[in-house]
Design a protein around this motif. Sequence first.
Motif, mmCIF file in Angstrom:
data_model
loop_
_atom_site.group_PDB
_atom_site.id
_atom_site.type_symbol
_atom_site.label_atom_id
_atom_site.label_comp_id
_atom_site.label_asym_id
_atom_site.label_seq_id
_atom_site.Cartn_x
_atom_site.Cartn_y
_atom_site.Cartn_z
ATOM 1 N N GLN A 67 0.844 -1.203 0.000
ATOM 2 C CA GLN A 67 0.000 0.000 0.000
ATOM 3 C C GLN A 67 0.868 1.238 0.000
ATOM 4 O O GLN A 67 1.937 1.244 0.614
ATOM 5 C CB GLN A 67 -0.914 -0.013 1.232
ATOM 6 C CG GLN A 67 -1.941 1.109 1.280
ATOM 7 C CD GLN A 67 -1.427 2.365 1.953
ATOM 8 O OE1 GLN A 67 -0.437 2.329 2.682
ATOM 9 N NE2 GLN A 67 -2.072 3.489 1.671
ATOM 10 N N ALA A 68 0.432 2.253 -0.711
ATOM 11 C CA ALA A 68 1.190 3.496 -0.742
ATOM 12 C C ALA A 68 0.251 4.696 -0.772
ATOM 13 O O ALA A 68 -0.790 4.661 -1.450
ATOM 14 C CB ALA A 68 2.107 3.535 -1.957
ATOM 15 N N ASP A 69 0.599 5.719 -0.028
ATOM 16 C CA ASP A 69 -0.062 7.026 -0.102
ATOM 17 C C ASP A 69 0.839 7.929 -0.930
ATOM 18 O O ASP A 69 1.968 8.224 -0.502
ATOM 19 C CB ASP A 69 -0.268 7.620 1.293
ATOM 20 C CG ASP A 69 -1.293 6.858 2.094
ATOM 21 O OD1 ASP A 69 -1.151 6.786 3.324
ATOM 22 O OD2 ASP A 69 -2.241 6.324 1.488
ATOM 23 N N LEU A 70 0.374 8.319 -2.092
ATOM 24 C CA LEU A 70 1.268 9.033 -2.981
ATOM 25 C C LEU A 70 0.521 10.042 -3.837
ATOM 26 O O LEU A 70 -0.713 10.070 -3.879
ATOM 27 C CB LEU A 70 2.027 8.036 -3.869
ATOM 28 C CG LEU A 70 1.204 7.100 -4.764
ATOM 29 C CD1 LEU A 70 0.804 7.775 -6.066
ATOM 30 C CD2 LEU A 70 2.002 5.830 -5.066
ATOM 31 N N ARG A 71 1.311 10.883 -4.487
ATOM 32 C CA ARG A 71 0.778 11.863 -5.428
ATOM 33 C C ARG A 71 1.444 11.617 -6.777
ATOM 34 O O ARG A 71 2.675 11.603 -6.875
ATOM 35 C CB ARG A 71 1.063 13.281 -4.930
ATOM 36 C CG ARG A 71 0.428 14.385 -5.775
ATOM 37 C CD ARG A 71 0.507 15.712 -5.011
ATOM 38 N NE ARG A 71 1.883 16.138 -4.821
ATOM 39 C CZ ARG A 71 2.526 16.978 -5.625
ATOM 40 N NH1 ARG A 71 1.912 17.469 -6.679
ATOM 41 N NH2 ARG A 71 3.776 17.324 -5.373
ATOM 42 N N GLU A 125 1.065 12.110 -11.302
ATOM 43 C CA GLU A 125 0.772 13.140 -12.294
ATOM 44 C C GLU A 125 -0.725 13.410 -12.363
ATOM 45 O O GLU A 125 -1.156 14.553 -12.514
ATOM 46 C CB GLU A 125 1.295 12.694 -13.657
ATOM 47 C CG GLU A 125 1.041 13.692 -14.766
ATOM 48 C CD GLU A 125 1.436 13.147 -16.123
ATOM 49 O OE1 GLU A 125 1.385 11.920 -16.300
ATOM 50 O OE2 GLU A 125 1.803 13.948 -17.004
ATOM 51 N N LYS A 126 -1.553 12.345 -12.267
ATOM 52 C CA LYS A 126 -2.987 12.491 -12.514
ATOM 53 C C LYS A 126 -3.861 12.244 -11.302
ATOM 54 O O LYS A 126 -5.052 12.535 -11.336
ATOM 55 C CB LYS A 126 -3.407 11.545 -13.644
ATOM 56 C CG LYS A 126 -2.769 11.862 -14.992
ATOM 57 C CD LYS A 126 -3.292 10.952 -16.072
ATOM 58 C CE LYS A 126 -2.689 11.297 -17.421
ATOM 59 N NZ LYS A 126 -3.206 10.418 -18.503
ATOM 60 N N GLU A 127 -3.316 11.684 -10.238
ATOM 61 C CA GLU A 127 -4.160 11.339 -9.102
ATOM 62 C C GLU A 127 -3.354 11.301 -7.823
ATOM 63 O O GLU A 127 -2.132 11.162 -7.846
ATOM 64 C CB GLU A 127 -4.840 9.983 -9.359
ATOM 65 C CG GLU A 127 -3.890 8.881 -9.770
ATOM 66 C CD GLU A 127 -4.613 7.663 -10.316
ATOM 67 O OE1 GLU A 127 -5.802 7.473 -10.018
ATOM 68 O OE2 GLU A 127 -3.949 6.890 -11.034
ATOM 69 N N SER A 128 -4.067 11.381 -6.706
ATOM 70 C CA SER A 128 -3.435 11.312 -5.392
ATOM 71 C C SER A 128 -4.312 10.468 -4.484
ATOM 72 O O SER A 128 -5.536 10.427 -4.645
ATOM 73 C CB SER A 128 -3.286 12.705 -4.789
ATOM 74 O OG SER A 128 -2.459 13.517 -5.593
ATOM 75 N N GLY A 129 -3.662 9.815 -3.526
ATOM 76 C CA GLY A 129 -4.430 9.039 -2.569
ATOM 77 C C GLY A 129 -3.760 7.750 -2.211
ATOM 78 O O GLY A 129 -2.544 7.631 -2.276
ATOM 79 N N SER A 130 -4.586 6.789 -1.842
ATOM 80 C CA SER A 130 -4.102 5.492 -1.385
ATOM 81 C C SER A 130 -4.206 4.477 -2.519
ATOM 82 O O SER A 130 -5.261 4.348 -3.144
ATOM 83 C CB SER A 130 -4.930 5.026 -0.185
ATOM 84 O OG SER A 130 -4.483 3.761 0.268
ATOM 85 N N PHE A 131 -3.121 3.774 -2.744
ATOM 86 C CA PHE A 131 -3.062 2.772 -3.808
ATOM 87 C C PHE A 131 -2.668 1.427 -3.227
ATOM 88 O O PHE A 131 -1.901 1.361 -2.256
ATOM 89 C CB PHE A 131 -2.047 3.191 -4.884
ATOM 90 C CG PHE A 131 -2.440 4.441 -5.609
ATOM 91 C CD1 PHE A 131 -2.169 5.689 -5.065
ATOM 92 C CD2 PHE A 131 -3.090 4.371 -6.825
ATOM 93 C CE1 PHE A 131 -2.541 6.852 -5.723
ATOM 94 C CE2 PHE A 131 -3.465 5.525 -7.487
ATOM 95 C CZ PHE A 131 -3.188 6.752 -6.934
#
Length: 118
Positions: free
Chosen positions: A95-99, A101-107
Amino acid sequence: QVQLVESGGGLVQPGGSLRLSCAASGIIYSINSMGWYRQAPGKQRELVARKTTYNTDYADSVKGRFTISRDNTKNTVSLQMNSLKPEDTAVYYCQADLRSEKESGSFWGQGTQVTVSS
């Protein structure tokens, strides 16, 4: 498009070791945290270990046995798991919380199975 791809799961005997790896791909501007969660059959997903810019957190059940590491230059996170127990059997998710080019959030990654059994 951001993707998290895990590798390294498998079958291991009690007391053995495994190393999980996860790589984040895409045009990523920043990563606030990367970590590992797991979900055993019939149980809720739980935090295993997470590494932010300033902190490292472990579940009590894995302290002293698991070690998380990050390579910020490669956008990767790894989990070294030693002294594995049958109760560590689960699907492990990166899991990663990141920003990006097109989106931000939890992946989340797709998950990798870890089975500890003799």
